[in-house]
Design an enzyme around this catalytic site. Structure first.
Site, PDB file in Angstrom:
ATOM      1  N   HIS A 114       0.929  -5.964  -3.579  1.00 37.53           N
ATOM      2  CA  HIS A 114       1.066  -6.280  -2.163  1.00 37.53           C
ATOM      3  C   HIS A 114       2.236  -5.479  -1.603  1.00 37.53           C
ATOM      4  O   HIS A 114       2.122  -4.899  -0.528  1.00 37.53           O
ATOM      5  CB  HIS A 114       1.264  -7.780  -1.964  1.00 37.53           C
ATOM      6  CG  HIS A 114       1.153  -8.215  -0.543  1.00 37.53           C
ATOM      7  ND1 HIS A 114       0.032  -7.960   0.222  1.00 37.53           N
ATOM      8  CD2 HIS A 114       2.023  -8.863   0.274  1.00 37.53           C
ATOM      9  CE1 HIS A 114       0.223  -8.441   1.448  1.00 37.53           C
ATOM     10  NE2 HIS A 114       1.419  -8.989   1.496  1.00 37.53           N
TER      11      HIS A 114
ATOM     12  N   LYS B 123       1.329   0.865   0.562  1.00 34.79           N
ATOM     13  CA  LYS B 123       1.871   0.586   1.897  1.00 34.79           C
ATOM     14  C   LYS B 123       3.007   1.551   2.243  1.00 34.79           C
ATOM     15  O   LYS B 123       3.304   1.772   3.411  1.00 34.79           O
ATOM     16  CB  LYS B 123       2.370  -0.859   1.994  1.00 34.79           C
ATOM     17  CG  LYS B 123       1.269  -1.912   2.053  1.00 34.79           C
ATOM     18  CD  LYS B 123       1.858  -3.306   2.190  1.00 34.79           C
ATOM     19  CE  LYS B 123       0.780  -4.366   2.306  1.00 34.79           C
ATOM     20  NZ  LYS B 123       0.062  -4.592   1.020  1.00 34.79           N
TER      21      LYS B 123
ATOM     22  N   HIS C  39       1.508  -1.316   6.465  1.00 33.20           N
ATOM     23  CA  HIS C  39       0.886  -2.619   6.201  1.00 33.20           C
ATOM     24  C   HIS C  39      -0.157  -2.887   7.282  1.00 33.20           C
ATOM     25  O   HIS C  39       0.184  -3.136   8.431  1.00 33.20           O
ATOM     26  CB  HIS C  39       1.974  -3.698   6.217  1.00 33.20           C
ATOM     27  CG  HIS C  39       1.519  -5.035   5.716  1.00 33.20           C
ATOM     28  ND1 HIS C  39       0.202  -5.395   5.615  1.00 33.20           N
ATOM     29  CD2 HIS C  39       2.241  -6.110   5.272  1.00 33.20           C
ATOM     30  CE1 HIS C  39       0.113  -6.617   5.146  1.00 33.20           C
ATOM     31  NE2 HIS C  39       1.339  -7.074   4.926  1.00 33.20           N
TER      32      HIS C  39
END
Length: 403
Positions: free
Chosen positions: A294, A326, A331
């Site tokens: 993430h 990212k 994002h």
């Protein structure tokens, strides 16, 4: 239960207008983050983002379509066209009746919302376009994909903040895996890069003013991006019977809730999602070669995610490759998991692991191999894609190299 494979992929994002351009940028460690270009950007303190530059809507859509399509819908349709064209599928008869689309999106038509708030509150107009509601609604993109490609089966939108795409793809996987349908279109999109969209994120005080540096000790926040990623999830025997090219196999997923805090991540919730995805995929920790993290570049996420991975993988954590793309494309909030799945496909299919760029200083709380700054060749049999959202909602997908 049915095996599920990916037979088509499409995207548009800050790194490229299609999949080949995006993967080339990931291999080269190219940064798509730059100065934002839109009205009143000078009033913002955050002026960088992963914006899709040089995009001309008129090249892809006619005037009537543009009156109905917000920017996030436009991106979705462009990505869906690429994915479905690659798959070679045409939807008619029984296949059309059963096939559907599940997409992730968090903000809906933010550009439309921003423009019309300005029109009413700033310009003092008393009327808005009659299509404002159908243009800004979260399910607009899924509905237009279903209409353009004659998809008459289960079609809907999942909105779970930054985990939206992974939740959507997990639902699509389950439908094909369980035999409900032989084909689902899945992925997600987002376009929040407008004045109001960035201003709202400014208020959270989690944004960087200069760069996204996931896992680096000097990281100072996340950077927003925009775009879409769309995939064709197909039942393996159906794909094999028609001689389709298979990009990767989807082998499992897990979804958890932290049930603890609306914005702060939980190591336990993330760890349960990672472990659950491996359990569902029936793989062991030492089978996993790559994790697309993430990795937002915030202090809280990166150390929490690193700790969760270390807990789940134990001694094997030292052998894992884990990167955050990212750092390159920003994002994409609700669309982020979809674009990031491309990095997982590249890892298992091409043996190339995308880097975490902008990495400058080791952080002892993020002491994993985050593939700093340069892509790496590696044979990856199984890859995981992590998505952890505000609200404590987590979704992890597992892919396997198809051989």
């Amino acid at each position: 239960m049915k095996r599920v494979v990916i037979t088509g992929a499409g995207t548009i994002n800050a790194l490229g207008a299609d999949v080949p351009a995006t993967l080339e940028a990931m291999r080269e460690g190219r940064c798509g983050i730059g100065e934002l270009e839109f009205r009143d950007v000078e009033r913002l303190s955050i002026r960088i983002g992963g914006q899709v530059k040089g995009y001309e809507p008129e090249a892809s859509f006619n005037r009537q379509q543009l009156s109905l399509y917000d920017r996030f819908t436009q991106f979705t349709l462009i990505a869906a066209r690429e994915a479905i064209e690659q798959s070679g599928l045409e939807f008619s008869g029984d296949l059309a009746a059963r096939a559907g689309v599940v997409l992730g999106n968090s903000g809906g038509g933010m550009t439309t919302l921003d423009d019309n708030y300005r029109s009413v509150y700033e310009d003092g107009k008393n009327r808005v376009h009659p299509f404002v509601v159908p243009k800004l609604m979260n399910n607009a993109a899924a509905s237009h994909v279903s209409m353009e490609f004659n998809l008459k089966g289960p079609s809907f939108t999942v909105s779970t903040a930054c985990a939206s795409s992974n939740h959507a793809m997990a639902q699509a996987f389950q439908m094909v895996h369980g035999g409900m349908t032989p084909v689902m279109i899945a992925g997600g999109s987002e376009s929040m890069l407008c004045f109001g969209g960035v201003k709202a994120w400014e208020g959270l005080r989690v944004m960087s003013k200069d760069a996204c540096r996931p896992f680096s000790a000097n990281r100072n926040g996340m950077v927003q991006g925009e775009g879409a990623g769309v995939f064709v999830f197909e039942e393996y025997e159906h794909a094999r019977a028609r001689g389709a090219e298979i990009l990767a196999e989807v082998i499992g997923y897990a979804m958890t809730s932290d049930a603890s805090d609306i914005v702060m991540p939980s190591k336990q919730g993330a760890a349960r999602a990672i472990a659950g995805a491996m359990q569902d995929a029936r793989v062991n920790p030492d089978d996993v070669g790559y994790i697309n993290a993430h990795g937002t570049g915030t202090a809280a996420n990166d150390k929490t995610e690193s700790a969760a991975v270390a807990d789940v993988f134990g001694a094997h954590a030292d052998k894992l490759l884990m990167s955050s793309t990212k750092s390159m494309h920003g994002h994409l909030i609700g669309g982020t998991g979809a674009v990031e799945l491309l990095a997982c496909i590249m890892a298992v299919r091409d043996g190339i692991v995308a880097p975490t760029i902008g990495y400058e200083e080791p952080d002892p709380e993020c002491a994993l191999d985050v593939v700093p700054n340069e892509a790496r060749e590696a044979r990856v049999e199984v890859a995981l894609s992590n998505a952890f959202a505000f609200g404590g909602l987590n979704a992890v997908l597992a892919l396997r190299r198809f051989a």
